[in-house]
Design a protein around this motif. Structure first.
Motif, short mmCIF file in Angstrom:
data_model
loop_
_atom_site.label_atom_id
_atom_site.label_comp_id
_atom_site.label_asym_id
_atom_site.label_seq_id
_atom_site.Cartn_x
_atom_site.Cartn_y
_atom_site.Cartn_z
N TRP A 21 8.61 40.15 43.29
CA TRP A 21 8.37 41.70 43.58
C TRP A 21 8.73 42.26 41.95
CZ3 TRP A 21 6.37 44.92 47.01
CH2 TRP A 21 6.52 46.27 46.80
N ASN A 22 8.16 43.05 41.30
CA ASN A 22 8.27 43.61 40.02
C ASN A 22 9.33 44.91 40.07
OD1 ASN A 22 8.06 44.08 37.39
ND2 ASN A 22 5.92 44.61 37.15
N GLY A 23 10.87 44.54 40.20
CA GLY A 23 11.91 45.37 40.12
C GLY A 23 12.74 45.11 39.22
N ALA A 24 13.67 46.32 38.68
CA ALA A 24 14.66 45.75 37.73
C ALA A 24 15.85 46.71 37.59
CB ALA A 24 14.06 45.85 36.33
N CYS A 25 16.90 46.44 37.66
CA CYS A 25 18.07 47.02 37.33
C CYS A 25 18.18 48.03 36.01
CB CYS A 25 19.28 46.36 37.67
SG CYS A 25 20.84 47.12 36.91
N ILE A 26 18.33 49.21 36.19
CA ILE A 26 18.30 49.96 34.77
C ILE A 26 19.24 49.78 33.87
CG2 ILE A 26 16.85 52.05 36.21
CD1 ILE A 26 19.49 53.66 35.93
N VAL A 27 20.43 49.23 34.54
CA VAL A 27 21.60 48.90 33.37
C VAL A 27 20.98 47.41 32.70
CG1 VAL A 27 23.94 48.34 33.30
CG2 VAL A 27 23.14 50.05 34.94
N HIS A 28 20.81 46.52 33.78
CA HIS A 28 20.87 45.30 32.90
C HIS A 28 19.27 45.02 32.32
CE1 HIS A 28 23.83 44.26 36.26
NE2 HIS A 28 24.41 43.65 35.29
N ASP A 29 18.77 45.80 32.32
CA ASP A 29 17.15 45.78 32.02
C ASP A 29 17.25 46.28 30.68
OD1 ASP A 29 14.47 44.92 32.03
OD2 ASP A 29 13.88 47.17 32.20
N GLU A 30 18.33 46.85 30.10
CA GLU A 30 18.38 47.70 28.97
C GLU A 30 19.06 46.76 27.87
OE1 GLU A 30 17.26 50.64 27.69
OE2 GLU A 30 16.26 50.04 29.35
N PHE A 31 19.74 45.60 28.02
CA PHE A 31 20.31 44.86 27.05
C PHE A 31 19.40 44.38 26.24
CE2 PHE A 31 23.84 44.48 30.46
CZ PHE A 31 24.73 44.83 29.77
N ARG A 32 19.63 44.12 24.94
CA ARG A 32 18.70 43.67 24.11
C ARG A 32 19.26 42.41 23.07
NH1 ARG A 32 16.10 46.26 26.61
NH2 ARG A 32 15.17 48.17 26.51
N ALA A 33 18.21 41.37 23.23
CA ALA A 33 18.47 40.18 22.80
C ALA A 33 18.91 40.07 21.16
CB ALA A 33 17.28 39.27 22.98
N GLU A 34 17.81 40.97 20.25
CA GLU A 34 17.88 41.10 19.04
C GLU A 34 19.55 41.49 18.68
OE1 GLU A 34 15.82 42.95 15.08
OE2 GLU A 34 15.11 43.09 17.10
N GLU A 35 19.82 42.63 19.24
CA GLU A 35 21.12 43.20 18.98
C GLU A 35 22.12 42.19 19.48
OE1 GLU A 35 21.76 45.90 17.27
OE2 GLU A 35 19.71 45.98 16.99
N LEU A 36 21.98 41.35 20.38
CA LEU A 36 22.98 40.56 21.03
C LEU A 36 23.36 39.33 20.13
CD1 LEU A 36 25.06 39.40 23.04
CD2 LEU A 36 23.05 38.73 24.42
N ALA A 37 21.98 38.84 19.46
CA ALA A 37 22.18 37.84 18.52
C ALA A 37 22.80 38.40 17.24
CB ALA A 37 20.71 37.29 17.91
N THR A 38 22.72 39.44 16.74
CA THR A 38 23.41 39.77 15.79
C THR A 38 24.99 40.16 16.24
OG1 THR A 38 21.57 41.35 14.78
CG2 THR A 38 23.68 42.02 14.24
#
Length: 375
Positions: A210-227
């Protein structure tokens, strides 16, 4: 008078229909009354008194306000993830339970304990995963795939659970799907697509998502996390599996809230980057006061908030709401029959599995929580 924002704040979330098409829908949240100083102390003392008088227990999720977590612990209640909240409510002797979390958690408590009265500080506190999986659309989607075992995440309504073969939480989902895969089952999974994809990748199970998402966890950003990782090369990165794949791929630990706490308490690192709702930091700091906790980024440098990872519906839980539950019997959760009885089976199946098959749980979650073991 306490301060309260009466104007609702709106949030977007994905919603799928029976055909599998997804649109962006909108929901709202509001801020509860803010208490401080003497008024806050008075409300807390009154709650403590009434919990005893009303034979009530307070159970809180790790994501709610720290004052509520502390109050639950101080009064013989419980602070936990959704799996342990469900167990606690079922096994506690209190006649009344106050569930500080979001609506599906209160419904789960009522499903498991129909003889108890279940209350919540605000019945409008919901979840984007729950909202994004309407029971009627899910029923129509499920009817198109009758050959599949239906596995739903805890973050769903009682009406959706009533259609499921299994309910799972993030701390046991991988183990249960792993076992179903060994039994040759094909799975219909709902509602979180990120958790579903991760489990599918780890187990190799045949899963229709099913195509759902948590509005909190869906907002984490890999590029910023890598930095951020580059600035803290010795930090251990903890990620909830409801996060996007690119974020999960950067993690040292992927797991439930309880698994993340375990990683901080038992881990040897001095610093931890935490990619989940920032409400969890309160309990982490209490259990590991000498370790540095860094919030994972949800936005770039130009944003007004570098890390805004807090569920707006978890934030609707307030001390005044708890007091209203006790004084006015407001916020009572009711789950009508036959929905309650139909939803009970999938929850009890999960609880029995986690209790009776710890060997399978540990085996299936090897790699799910890196460097830690079973969640």
């Amino acid at each position: 008078m306490p301060n309260v924002i009466d104007t609702p704040i709106s949030f977007d979330y994905p919603q799928q229909d029976a055909s599998g098409a997804t649109c962006i829908a909108q929901a709202w949240a509001k801020t509860p009354p803010h208490l401080d100083g003497a008024p806050k102390a008075a409300v807390i003392e009154r709650i403590k008194q009434l919990l005893v008088e009303k034979d009530a227990a307070l159970v809180a999720h790790y994501y709610v306000d720290g004052d509520i977590q502390d109050l639950a612990m101080a009064t013989g209640g419980y602070v936990a993830d959704s799996l342990e909240m469900a167990r606690f409510g079922k096994n506690h002797s209190a006649k009344n339970l106050i569930v500080a979390g979001v609506r599906f958690m209160g419904e789960t408590a009522k499903i498991l304990s129909p003889e108890k009265r279940i209350f919540m500080p605000d019945l409008d506190a919901t979840c984007s995963l729950d909202l994004g999986c309407p029971a009627d659309e899910f029923a129509a989607f499920r009817a198109k795939h009758p050959d599949r075992v239906v596995v739903v995440y805890a973050n769903t309504s009682a009406a959706v659970k009533a259609q499921a073969d299994w309910m799972v939480t993030s701390s046991c989902a991988l183990a249960i799907v792993h076992q179903l895969k060994l039994e040759g089952k094909k799975i219909l999974w709902a509602p979180d697509r990120h958790l579903g994809r991760y489990i599918q990748e780890q187990t190799g199970a045949d899963m229709l998502l099913w195509n759902g998402a948590c509005i909190v966890h869906d907002e984490f950003r890999a590029e910023e996390l890598a930095t951020l990782k580059a600035k803290h090369p010795n930090a251990m990165v903890l990620v909830h599996p409801e996060s996007p794949q690119a974020v999960v791929d950067l993690a040292d630990v992927v797991g439930s809230t309880s698994a993340m706490i375990k990683a901080v308490v038992e881990g040897s690192a001095a610093e931890y980057i935490v990619a989940t709702d920032n409400g969890i930091l309160h309990r982490m700091r209490q259990l590991a006061p000498h370790k540095k906790l860094i919030e994972a980024p949800t936005a770039g440098n130009s944003a007004t908030c570098k890390s805004c990872a807090h569920c707006p519906w978890m934030a609707m839980n307030g001390l005044q709401g708890i007091l209203d539950c006790l004084e006015k019997h407001s916020g009572e959760i009711l789950v009508p029959e036959p929905t309650r009885s139909e939803a009970l089976a999938c929850i009890e199946r999960m609880l029995a599995f986690t209790q009776n098959h710890p060997d399978l749980l540990a085996k299936a979650q090897h790699g799910f929580v890196k460097n830690i073991g079973a969640a």
